[in-house]
Design a protein around this motif. Structure first.
Motif, PDB file in Angstrom:
ATOM      1  N   LEU A 132       0.857  -1.184   0.000  1.00 45.14           N
ATOM      2  CA  LEU A 132       0.000   0.000   0.000  1.00 45.14           C
ATOM      3  C   LEU A 132       0.894   1.234   0.000  1.00 45.14           C
ATOM      4  CD1 LEU A 132      -2.436  -1.191   2.822  1.00 45.14           C
ATOM      5  CD2 LEU A 132      -2.968  -1.140   0.383  1.00 45.14           C
ATOM      6  N   VAL A 133       0.382   2.341  -0.535  1.00 41.57           N
ATOM      7  CA  VAL A 133       1.178   3.562  -0.647  1.00 41.57           C
ATOM      8  C   VAL A 133       0.343   4.765  -0.209  1.00 41.57           C
ATOM      9  CG1 VAL A 133       2.523   5.053  -2.173  1.00 41.57           C
ATOM     10  CG2 VAL A 133       2.461   2.583  -2.594  1.00 41.57           C
ATOM     11  N   VAL A 134       0.908   5.551   0.698  1.00 37.84           N
ATOM     12  CA  VAL A 134       0.343   6.845   1.072  1.00 37.84           C
ATOM     13  C   VAL A 134       1.380   7.895   0.683  1.00 37.84           C
ATOM     14  CG1 VAL A 134      -0.477   8.306   2.956  1.00 37.84           C
ATOM     15  CG2 VAL A 134      -0.970   5.841   2.981  1.00 37.84           C
ATOM     16  N   ALA A 135       0.972   8.924  -0.035  1.00 39.22           N
ATOM     17  CA  ALA A 135       1.943   9.889  -0.552  1.00 39.22           C
ATOM     18  C   ALA A 135       1.471  11.315  -0.359  1.00 39.22           C
ATOM     19  CB  ALA A 135       2.209   9.639  -2.042  1.00 39.22           C
ATOM     20  N   GLY A 136       2.438  12.206  -0.085  1.00 38.28           N
ATOM     21  CA  GLY A 136       2.159  13.628  -0.091  1.00 38.28           C
ATOM     22  C   GLY A 136       1.903  14.097  -1.516  1.00 38.28           C
ATOM     23  N   VAL A 190      -1.166   5.037  -5.976  1.00 34.62           N
ATOM     24  CA  VAL A 190      -1.194   5.565  -4.612  1.00 34.62           C
ATOM     25  C   VAL A 190      -2.573   5.311  -4.026  1.00 34.62           C
ATOM     26  CG1 VAL A 190      -1.094   7.685  -3.222  1.00 34.62           C
ATOM     27  CG2 VAL A 190       0.556   7.316  -5.071  1.00 34.62           C
ATOM     28  N   ASN A 191      -2.608   4.739  -2.818  1.00 33.62           N
ATOM     29  CA  ASN A 191      -3.892   4.465  -2.160  1.00 33.62           C
ATOM     30  C   ASN A 191      -4.517   5.718  -1.577  1.00 33.62           C
ATOM     31  OD1 ASN A 191      -2.074   1.852  -1.692  1.00 33.62           O
ATOM     32  ND2 ASN A 191      -4.209   1.216  -1.771  1.00 33.62           N
ATOM     33  N   ARG A 192      -3.695   6.491  -0.887  1.00 31.77           N
ATOM     34  CA  ARG A 192      -4.198   7.700  -0.236  1.00 31.77           C
ATOM     35  C   ARG A 192      -3.252   8.859  -0.511  1.00 31.77           C
ATOM     36  NH1 ARG A 192      -6.533   5.640   5.675  1.00 31.77           N
ATOM     37  NH2 ARG A 192      -7.947   4.059   4.819  1.00 31.77           N
ATOM     38  N   LEU A 193      -3.814   9.957  -0.989  1.00 38.78           N
ATOM     39  CA  LEU A 193      -3.064  11.173  -1.270  1.00 38.78           C
ATOM     40  C   LEU A 193      -3.349  12.160  -0.143  1.00 38.78           C
ATOM     41  CD1 LEU A 193      -1.260  12.180  -3.633  1.00 38.78           C
ATOM     42  CD2 LEU A 193      -3.300  13.282  -4.561  1.00 38.78           C
ATOM     43  N   VAL A 194      -2.288  12.696   0.457  1.00 35.13           N
ATOM     44  CA  VAL A 194      -2.438  13.582   1.605  1.00 35.13           C
ATOM     45  C   VAL A 194      -1.640  14.862   1.360  1.00 35.13           C
ATOM     46  CG1 VAL A 194      -2.788  11.659   3.200  1.00 35.13           C
ATOM     47  CG2 VAL A 194      -0.480  12.531   2.812  1.00 35.13           C
TER      48      VAL A 194
END
Length: 271
Positions: A132-136, A190-194
């Protein structure tokens, strides 16, 4: 090269120790792994490779640990191989897990990448080896090896076309052009972009959800998802049966049903 924080009730070690290339912290079933070479943009040297491999061995061998989060200290995730270390003769691959102690043998348990800034070359291949990937929003991914007379041999050349549409993956591989996080998110990389600076917090939130699920179910589900990529379609149900039958026969399966009926949180026991 490898520092474990908060393994007991003693106060955690300092957040950054200059002699440690990899820092590891465990809390509430989540293992947080930090590549700690911000002055070198977290480039992978021998210490990083050994440290990540040791951390993943710890993850897989410790029943209380359910999931891991991997991130880089400072403004960049990872700039790939440390060419100076490589030129000096350092081995940047673990003999079992491969480059960065990860790409050839990821852990049996879920691994989440928390990406800020650049994930370049081998750094992008580390991301592609995660589940899983969370990225700025400002994060950028790239495989520039062809511009240097090299090739993405850390898994990028075959993992990227499985994660992105074929034509887009080919463009990235053949031109070395970077891909921005928002573009990557639109294509499911990307799973979640923050917001920038929030990737680690976002990854820890996602890890908490994973850690709250039945660990035996999670491991079996990951294994089927990964290994089924080269299963013949007609053998899918037969091959997954050996992995899923123990899950349905476990005490946690009964506990999950009971907790649902009793409207309470389940207490998982089968690691």
């Amino acid at each position: 090269m490898f520092s474990i924080e908060n393994l007991s009730k003693e106060p955690p070690l300092p957040a950054s120790a200059p002699s440690d290339d990899v820092l590891v912290r465990r809390e509430d079933g989540v293992l947080t792994i930090t590549i700690n070479r911000p002055d070198q943009r977290n480039a992978v040297n021998g210490g990083v490779s050994r440290g990540i491999a040791a951390a993943l061995d710890l993850l897989d061998s410790t029943p209380e640990l359910r999931v891991a989060v991997l991130h880089g200290a400072g403004p960049s995730f990872c700039a790939g191989m440390d060419l100076k270390a490589f030129a000096a003769g350092e081995k940047t691959s673990d003999p079992v897990r491969g480059f960065a102690g990860l790409v050839e043998r990821p852990p049996a348990k879920p691994l989440i990448a928390a990406v800020e800034g650049w994930a370049l070359g081998g750094g992008f291949e580390i991301v592609l080896a995660c589940d899983l990937v969370v990225a700025g929003r400002g994060a950028r991914f790239g495989l520039p090896e062809v511009r240097r007379g090299l090739a993405a041999r850390g898994g990028g050349a075959f993992r990227l076309p499985r994660r992105l549409p074929h034509m887009l993956a080919m463009e990235l591989l053949l031109t070395g052009a970077p891909l921005g996080a928002e573009h990557a998110a639109r294509f499911g990389l990307v799973n979640r972009l923050v917001d920038d600076g929030g990737a680690l917090a976002g990854a820890l939130d996602l890890a908490a959800v994973v850690a709250g699920s039945a660990p035996m179910s999670v491991r079996a589900s990951k294994r089927v998802a990964v290994e089924s990529a080269d299963w013949p379609v007609g053998e899918g149900f037969e091959r997954q049966r050996a992995l899923f039958e123990p899950v349905f026969a476990s005490g946690d399966a009964a506990e999950g049903v009971a907790a649902f009926r009793e409207r309470r949180a389940p207490v998982w026991r089968d690691a």
